[in-house]
Enzyme design. Structure first.
Site, mmCIF file in Angstrom:
data_model
loop_
_atom_site.group_PDB
_atom_site.id
_atom_site.type_symbol
_atom_site.label_atom_id
_atom_site.label_comp_id
_atom_site.label_asym_id
_atom_site.label_seq_id
_atom_site.Cartn_x
_atom_site.Cartn_y
_atom_site.Cartn_z
ATOM 1 N N PHE A 114 15.512 0.181 -46.833
ATOM 2 C CA PHE A 114 14.596 1.060 -46.074
ATOM 3 C C PHE A 114 13.736 0.277 -45.085
ATOM 4 O O PHE A 114 12.742 0.800 -44.576
ATOM 5 C CB PHE A 114 13.707 1.870 -47.016
ATOM 6 N N ARG A 150 28.510 10.602 -31.321
ATOM 7 C CA ARG A 150 29.732 10.829 -32.091
ATOM 8 C C ARG A 150 29.502 10.409 -33.538
ATOM 9 O O ARG A 150 28.921 9.364 -33.806
ATOM 10 C CB ARG A 150 30.849 9.981 -31.487
ATOM 11 N N ILE A 151 29.964 11.241 -34.457
ATOM 12 C CA ILE A 151 29.842 10.928 -35.872
ATOM 13 C C ILE A 151 31.171 10.325 -36.348
ATOM 14 O O ILE A 151 32.220 10.972 -36.268
ATOM 15 C CB ILE A 151 29.480 12.185 -36.685
ATOM 16 N N GLU A 173 18.198 6.661 -39.718
ATOM 17 C CA GLU A 173 16.766 6.941 -39.742
ATOM 18 C C GLU A 173 16.371 8.335 -39.279
ATOM 19 O O GLU A 173 15.379 8.893 -39.755
ATOM 20 C CB GLU A 173 16.048 5.865 -38.904
ATOM 21 N N THR A 198 24.921 2.217 -46.635
ATOM 22 C CA THR A 198 25.040 3.408 -45.808
ATOM 23 C C THR A 198 26.487 3.805 -45.516
ATOM 24 O O THR A 198 26.725 4.923 -45.069
ATOM 25 C CB THR A 198 24.342 3.158 -44.466
ATOM 26 N N PRO A 252 31.716 11.776 -41.108
ATOM 27 C CA PRO A 252 30.761 12.857 -41.417
ATOM 28 C C PRO A 252 30.297 12.837 -42.874
ATOM 29 O O PRO A 252 29.205 13.311 -43.169
ATOM 30 C CB PRO A 252 31.560 14.135 -41.134
HETATM 31 MO MO1 MOS Z 1 15.051 0.184 -40.712
HETATM 32 S S1 MOS Z 1 13.005 0.483 -40.918
HETATM 33 O O1 MOS Z 1 15.075 -0.609 -39.234
HETATM 34 O O2 MOS Z 1 15.527 -0.738 -42.041
#
Ligand code: MOS
Length: 744
Positions: free
Chosen positions: A235, A627-628, A704, A463, A631
């Site tokens: 984060f 563009r994703i 983000e 991610t 998804p």
């Molecule tokens: Mo993000 S706050 O750039 O890990």
């Protein structure tokens, strides 16, 4: 499998690293174990300000298994990072053990190293430190600030336009200290071989971490290697190095043994950053028809004694709306706290909470639908830079979201909407986040064992980076996903970007695509020049490549020769080529445009006045992030961010003891975060317009943006349900007890 015909770009693709994670085979930093390893446990300061008079480690040193107690008196040379280099960006590494000054509670003032973690933990509490305390500056509110303010953005004359505006909002919005709470704790495992150190780290940037640690340890860059194969999130708290890394490295060198140092969650609350408190004064002026004429955004944010950390609350303010008169100013307020650090959507997330809250209040003041207010003030161009937007579909985000949410059924009256015996509140908000491509290099290699691999010194913060890189390689070569290796998380790899700023997707995919093209070209050249190859001297223009096979231009691909057979014929173990990404900052096509992602958040809350219970029940979020690529992973990012937004709106706040600065809710039990039980029904929609300024795939990244605007949509919904206007996050039960709906 037919996978190569329909593009894999844009297809929901399960995580390629999923099996490694679910079987426990993925190695996180603290999972690295070495023979003869020792364990370090830091000792944190128990005052917020003052000096260390004495450190008495004699009792600790006599305890069984204790090998070393490090502190400022015996740590030896550690160096600062080079000023102006943008590498460290927090003071803690700079000040690690440098002197006897204590600047915040929990500052690492010693570290105990022992044969076992238990022995080190026990001995850490036996280190006796005498302090010479000074009066700490710990006031939570920043509103005593009377110093200078920096003008961040200005156009027209906002003050006179505000003064003469027929409709005004003048209010201050406060966001508290929030602490990044990744599941994986910060850890460092240091092993030396001669003068060379390898650091197994929890970092969102292996390349930067290496540069900083080389400077801090006083080593040539080539003597430092940083490895982060997997991350249990960050984060932003893991963007830059913290002092425990230096402690582990120094201890390991001194002892000639590998040393592991893993922070615990309590330490995490005081020594590895947080989103600083912000106090944002908003002034909006509008015509009676709701057209904005003036906008002022004056913000303060908390920082530490040594840092000039600007939260950047004005990130989205200058370009979100069309308004001729605008100014944003900022100032920093120092307290005896540790260094703040970027946290998911830094600047924009707290900034949009204030801006969008003020817009929602303006809509109420005008008795206008807040959606209508957004649409009539939508910006056609970026009025702060006078540039066109590269790709802006905010209006469509609102319209799509309104339809999915059922916004037209909204009844404006407070407490007027019901479901079963609950009162419903509806609120909305706009969202935005910046986009850019960072310079980076990716190396793509065809291997003799029939596998294809890509190497890049970026990392997967959790991610889906591994997966989307494999998707791009598959798309470029037709090689199936299970024969593709994505190798990340090692500073020895070609330079890649930090997993920050939502940059990785938009940046690295371009380098991978051109690396793959270059590698294919090399393979074709090899097939053409290789004696004994069926394509020997066929001419480059007549040699094609598809589905992993070299074949003649007029030949059916299936009749071609697999790249592994070509490599075998050439007696090559692999054939590799690099691709590079040109940063948007150097790209003439990107320099002339304003590059941002956009979104709209629609929130429903359920309010039960009988028991004063407030829950977020439903969120519709529509995201315009270019563009994703995947998804499935992308929707996961947005939904996760929405849950985090529920925490920001209703739960999260780090509370410090005003006498000592100690975080008094610094644990998983006491620091409230949204859990599964707090998670609403979430509907994520992507508009999926490729951004022409972002290069090959037109992706802007999604890490983000999903958090932006959630909190202001929640507070608007809370007002709609209860009539209580909360301008300081999080919304508390105490606030809600003021609701008139309780009197029924
Ligand atoms: Mo993000 S706050 O750039 O890990």
């Amino acid at each position: 499998m037919g996978e190569s015909s329909a593009s894999i770009i844009g297809r929901p693709t399960p995580r390629v690293d999923g099996p490694l994670k679910t079987t426990g085979a993925a190695e996180y930093a603290a999972d690295f174990h070495f023979e003869h390893m020792a364990y370090a446990v830091p000792v944190g300061a128990l005052i917020a300000s003052g000096r260390i008079r004495t450190i008495d480690a004699s009792a600790a040193e006599r305890m069984p298994g204790v090998l070393l107690v490090l502190h400022h008196g015996n740590v030896g040379e550690l160096y600062r990072t080079v000023p102006g280099d943008d590498n460290a960006t927090n003071s803690e590494v700079r000040s690690a053990f440098e002197d006897d000054i204590v600047r915040h509670w929990g500052q690492h003032v010693a570290a105990v190293v022992a044969d076992t973690f238990e022995a080190a933990t026990a001995a850490a509490s036996a280190v006796k430190i005498e302090y010479e305390p000074a009066a700490p500056e710990l006031r939570a509110s920043l509103d005593d600030y009377a110093g200078k303010r920096k003008s961040v953005s200005k156009r027209g004359n906002p003050d006179s336009a505000f003064a003469s505006a027929p409709v005004k909002i003048d209010a201050t919005y406060v966001t508290p200290i929030e602490t990044h709470n990744p599941i994986e704790m910060h850890a460092s495992v240091a092993t030396w071989a001669g003068d060379t150190v390898t650091l197994y780290e929890t970092t969102q940037g292996v390349v930067n971490h290496r540069v900083v640690m080389a400077q801090v340890l006083g080593l040539p860059l080539e003597n430092v290697r940083v490895i982060t194969r997997f991350l249990g999130s960050g984060f932003g708290g893991k963007l830059f190095p913290w002092p425990h890394t230096a402690m582990a490295a120094v201890a390991a060198r001194r002892l000639g043994r590998p040393v592991k140092l893993s922070l615990d969650r309590r330490m995490m609350f005081s020594s590895v950053g947080y989103r600083p408190r912000t106090e944002q004064h908003m002034k909006l002026g509008a015509t009676a028809q709701g057209k904005l004429v003036a906008l002022r955004h004056d913000y303060l944010n908390l920082t530490s004694q040594l840092d000039d950390f600007d939260e950047g609350c004005g990130e989205a303010t200058p370009y979100l709306y069309s308004v001729p008169n605008l100014e944003i100013t900022s100032a920093l307020v120092r307290r005896n706290v540790g260094a703040p650090m970027y946290m998911r959507g830094p600047g924009a997330v707290p900034g949009l909470y204030a801006l969008e809250s003020a817009m929602n209040e303006l809509a109420d003041e005008l008795k206008m639908d807040p959606l209508q207010l957004r649409l009539i003030n939508d910006a056609e161009t970026d009025e702060s830079s006078n540039q066109p937007f590269s790709s802006r579909h905010l209006r469509e985000c609102y319209e799509t979201g309104a339809k999915k949410f059922g916004w037209e059924r909204r009844m404006a009256g407070i407490g007027s909407m019901h479901r079963d015996d609950k009162i419903l509140g509806w609120g909305l908000s706009g969202a935005s986040w910046s986009a850019m491509r960072m310079p980076c290099t990716a190396a793509v290699e065809f291997c003799a064992n029939g596998r294809l691999c890509v190497r890049c010194g970026t990392q997967d913060v959790g991610t889906g980076t591994y997966t989307i890189f494999a998707q791009v390689l598959h798309e470029k070569t037709g090689v199936p996903l299970d024969r593709i290796d994505v190798i990340l998380g090692d500073s020895a790899l070609p330079d890649g970007p930090m997993s920050g700023g939502s940059w990785v997707t938009g940046s690295v995919l371009n380098a991978i695509a051109s690396g793959a093209e270059n590698a294919i070209k090399k393979l074709q050249q090899l097939a053409n020049s290789l004696e004994g190859s069926p394509y020997h001297e066929a001419g480059l223009e007549d040699i094609s490549f598809s589905n992993g096979l070299i074949h003649g231009k007029d030949q059916s691909p299936s009749a071609g020769m697999h790249f592994a057979d070509i490599l075998a014929l050439a007696r090559l173990n692999g054939l590799s080529a690099e691709g590079k990404t040109q940063p948007t900052a150097d790209d003439p096509k990107a320099k002339g445009v304003s590059l941002h992602s956009f979104g709209a958040q629609f929130v429903e809350v359920e309010w039960e006045p009988e028991i004063a219970r407030m829950r977020v029940s439903r969120v519709v979020t529509v995201i315009d992030a270019g563009r994703i690529i995947n998804p499935r992973a992308a929707a996961n990012q947005i939904a996760g961010a929405v849950v985090m937004g529920v925490g920001m709106g209703l739960l999260e706040e780090t509370i410090r003891d005003p006498r000592t600065g100690q975080p008094i809710n610094g644990s998983m039990a006491d620091y409230l975060m949204a859990t599964c039980a707090d998670a609403p029904q979430i509907d994520v929609t992507f508009l999926d317009y490729p951004d022409p300024a972002m290069g090959k795939y037109g992706a802007r990244g999604v890490g983000e943006i999903g958090l932006a605007g959630v909190a202001s949509a929640i507070t608007a919904a809370v007002y709609h349900a209860t009539g209580v206007r909360v301008r300081e996050l999080p919304v508390r039960i105490e606030n809600l007890l003021e609701s008139k709906t309780l009197e029924a």
